[in-house]
Motif scaffolding. Structure first.
Motif, short mmCIF file in Angstrom:
data_model
loop_
_atom_site.label_atom_id
_atom_site.label_comp_id
_atom_site.label_asym_id
_atom_site.label_seq_id
_atom_site.Cartn_x
_atom_site.Cartn_y
_atom_site.Cartn_z
N ARG A 156 63.82 53.24 2.22
CA ARG A 156 63.25 53.48 3.55
C ARG A 156 62.10 52.55 3.92
NH1 ARG A 156 63.96 59.99 4.40
NH2 ARG A 156 66.22 59.97 4.13
N THR A 161 52.44 50.34 10.08
CA THR A 161 52.64 50.49 11.54
C THR A 161 51.55 49.78 12.33
OG1 THR A 161 51.39 52.55 11.59
CG2 THR A 161 53.78 52.74 11.32
N ARG A 173 62.86 48.16 13.40
CA ARG A 173 63.21 49.52 12.95
C ARG A 173 63.64 50.36 14.16
NH1 ARG A 173 61.13 51.31 7.72
NH2 ARG A 173 61.13 53.43 8.57
N THR A 177 67.19 52.44 15.22
CA THR A 177 67.23 53.83 15.67
C THR A 177 68.03 53.94 16.97
OG1 THR A 177 65.11 54.31 14.63
CG2 THR A 177 65.81 55.77 16.42
N THR B 117 57.44 54.75 23.82
CA THR B 117 57.34 53.29 23.90
C THR B 117 57.00 52.88 25.35
OG1 THR B 117 59.77 53.20 24.08
CG2 THR B 117 58.79 52.81 21.92
N GLY B 157 54.77 55.62 4.33
CA GLY B 157 55.80 56.56 4.77
C GLY B 157 57.17 56.32 4.20
N VAL B 159 60.51 56.93 6.04
CA VAL B 159 61.20 57.35 7.26
C VAL B 159 62.57 56.69 7.33
CG1 VAL B 159 61.19 57.18 9.79
CG2 VAL B 159 59.09 57.78 8.57
N ALA B 166 65.03 60.17 13.76
CA ALA B 166 64.46 58.83 13.92
C ALA B 166 63.93 58.59 15.34
CB ALA B 166 65.48 57.76 13.54
N GLU B 170 60.44 57.24 14.49
CA GLU B 170 60.28 55.81 14.76
C GLU B 170 59.60 55.58 16.10
OE1 GLU B 170 60.53 53.26 12.81
OE2 GLU B 170 61.38 54.33 11.11
N ARG B 173 55.97 55.99 15.32
CA ARG B 173 55.49 54.81 14.58
C ARG B 173 55.30 53.64 15.56
NH1 ARG B 173 56.36 54.68 8.76
NH2 ARG B 173 56.51 52.42 8.93
N ALA B 174 56.28 53.48 16.45
CA ALA B 174 56.21 52.40 17.43
C ALA B 174 54.98 52.56 18.33
CB ALA B 174 57.48 52.38 18.27
N GLU B 176 52.14 53.87 17.55
CA GLU B 176 50.96 53.41 16.79
C GLU B 176 50.85 51.89 16.84
OE1 GLU B 176 50.56 54.79 12.81
OE2 GLU B 176 50.39 56.90 13.38
N THR B 177 52.00 51.24 16.69
CA THR B 177 52.01 49.77 16.74
C THR B 177 51.50 49.27 18.09
OG1 THR B 177 53.84 49.67 15.17
CG2 THR B 177 53.50 47.74 16.58
N LEU B 178 51.97 49.87 19.17
CA LEU B 178 51.53 49.45 20.50
C LEU B 178 50.04 49.70 20.68
CD1 LEU B 178 54.61 50.71 22.57
CD2 LEU B 178 54.00 48.33 22.03
#
Lengths: 345, 345
Positions: A156, A161, A173, A177, B117, B157, B159, B166, B170, B173-174, B176-178
């Motif tokens: 995984r 992140t 990723r 999804t 997102t 993680g 995941v 997901a 995901e 997680r995305a 957090e990235t942004l």
């Protein structure tokens, strides 16, 4: 850019009508990139009609220069963030659209991320509307800095992140999804290739990937840059092998992610020495600090690809590197740099 | 829905003008949800002006019924996928907009993902335009099914990118990235709270989360459903503690992700027995198969929150469960079911 519709009409073009069962109409996004251009060539060689779509942010029109006059090839300069209004049949979509090297995907990280999410949603909608089978070029970066080696598809990953690589790693990723969702809940025929390091002719000499870096540095007698101690490993797959793997996956019935790469593992130092030997270059090896979140090791477990696709890479590293050096020796940037060396010699 | 602009004008409203230093104008997205409504109440109680934005997909207007007539509170029924054209000052944004329980976020997985997102990008753009500080309600789900316990913020993680959870995992997680990107490269003041299991009054009785499930089942003398062997653990944080943590994080200078939760760890069986004891219910425990990708264990390491925010939860589980039972005993659905039991008794 969102919301605008670029019409693509392949109905009126005789060459874009499938004439017999095996000739397909295929969309390759990112088709003017390194891998994409090799894929387009191979698909055309097999008799298919190919629409190559590329925003040319990192792809180069020269990469498909040899195809532009082919009656079954069409080039469209477009971003996948623009929805595509497709008219006519469409059998397959290969989504290779996304900058793939850290310096390039970090240039506009939000665009990189949106390419993998909103762009992917546009292509999935196109696949749903046309009934096309769709393949996502995912990446070994979904495994991040892995704690196990080799990496199998059930692993995984170990992805941060929050950091400079996350726009790409988490974007890719997220794309998996979205593909899974459209496959599981909307009946699409989805394919997910987790592509490991790939090299070969037409890698961009400026994209900061290690094979092209080393070869250009050796050919221009610049210092060869090793990050960290140079003992981190990568596995390198020659682009022709990868293209064969992508096509085998597309032709299969496998909707789960499949690793595609060459499990042969080399340290950065070994690679640098192979390039120095083959070029006969006098470049020196110099060390620089390791970038943030740079994976220490990356090697594919390709048992799934072998079992499900009957695929394995066939080109040894030394041979692939030799072919790649021949290509780079003819790149204008390298030729100019070498001429300058002669002038100053 | 994309692209449409909903104008929000707080300039003409005297109550939305900060009158002195400590009164802020605060946007709470998902403000009619379980956690959001408690946060809105607390912010109003502290004298701030609050715009509560909610698409009411899982939030309920009843949750903020007590605030609707308050001069410093405004409710807007809107999806964060619609861009917000904000007029006037804005000091802080708490983004709590996203369905949070598996049956609800899986009802429209693509919408769930886009909320995390495209919706998040809309809010980050609003924060940039107004200079507001912005906090993302992230989640312990970014750790997936963790291999270590407790989970600290550096853990990357476990995941699954392809599976029914997901779209949420995901997606979060995305997000957090942004947030990280806008903090690191665009100068925004971003805050990221990784929220662990939270419970309390106003949890939806139908959202399938374990505390509400058990309490409603016990109060209505239905069978109490344990998934798997019931030995998987969770840590449960009372909602007032969480709200205090969110506000402490917002007030801090910490832009890295911070866990917020209660490290007290209980098995599902222990929780069920506590609920049975407190309700005096005659419900039986029944077992069902474990859902796909259900985490076996989830427990926060809150050393960071303690050190950086001076925060720790204070409400013991038995007390929080008692308060939550009192709330659910008054929920119309539960009252009707209990009346029906009396009729048939």
């Amino acid at each position: 850019m969102d919301g605008s519709l670029i019409p693509v009409d392949v109905t009126g073009h005789d060459s874009f009508m499938p004439r017999f069962h095996r000739r397909k109409v295929i969309l390759v996004t990112g088709g003017a990139g390194f891998v994409g251009s090799h894929l387009c060539e191979r698909l055309i060689a097999e008799g298919h009609s190919v629409v190559c779509l590329d925003n040319l942010l990192t792809g180069r029109k020269e990469n498909v220069a040899g195809l532009l006059d082919h009656p079954q090839f069409r080039f469209l300069e477009q971003d996948i963030l623009n929805r595509i209004d497709w008219q006519g049949p469409l059998d397959e979509i290969y989504n290779l659209a996304c900058a793939a090297s850290p310096p390039l995907y970090q240039r506009d990280p939000i665009h990189t991320f949106r390419t993998c999410t909103e762009g992917v949603l546009n292509l999935l909608a196109l696949a749903r509307a046309t009934g096309a089978r769709i393949l996502q070029a995912s990446t070994s970066e979904v495994y991040g800095d892995p704690e196990i080696s080799p990496q199998h598809e059930g692993y995984r990953g170990c992805v941060n992140t929050v950091g400079p690589r996350a726009c790409y790693d988490e974007g890719k990723r997220a794309a998996e999804t979205l593909f899974w969702e459209f496959g599981a809940h909307q009946g699409l025929e989805v394919r997910i290739a987790r592509i490991f390091n790939t090299y070969g002719p037409r890698m961009s000499p400026e994209d900061g990937r290690v094979v092209s870096n080393f070869i250009v540095q050796a050919l221009t007698r610049s210092d060869i840059t090793l990050y960290g101690d140079g003992m981190q490993t990568r596995s390198f797959c020659y682009v022709d092998d990868l293209v064969a793997g992508l096509m085998a996956l597309m032709a299969s019935e496998v909707s789960e992610p499949v690793n595609l790469g060459n499990p042969g593992e080399f340290t950065m130092r070994e690679l640098a020495e192979m390039v120095l030997t083959q070029t006969g270059s006098s470049s020196r090896l110099v060390h620089r600090p390791l970038p943030v979140d740079d994976p220490r090791q990356r090697r594919p477990d390709i048992a799934q690809a072998a079992r499900l696709l009957g695929w394995a890479p066939t080109v040894p590293l030394a041979e692939g590197i030799a072919r790649t050096i021949r290509h780079f020796a003819g790149e204008p940037q390298v030729v100019r740099a070498r001429e300058a060396l002669l002038v100053h010699a």
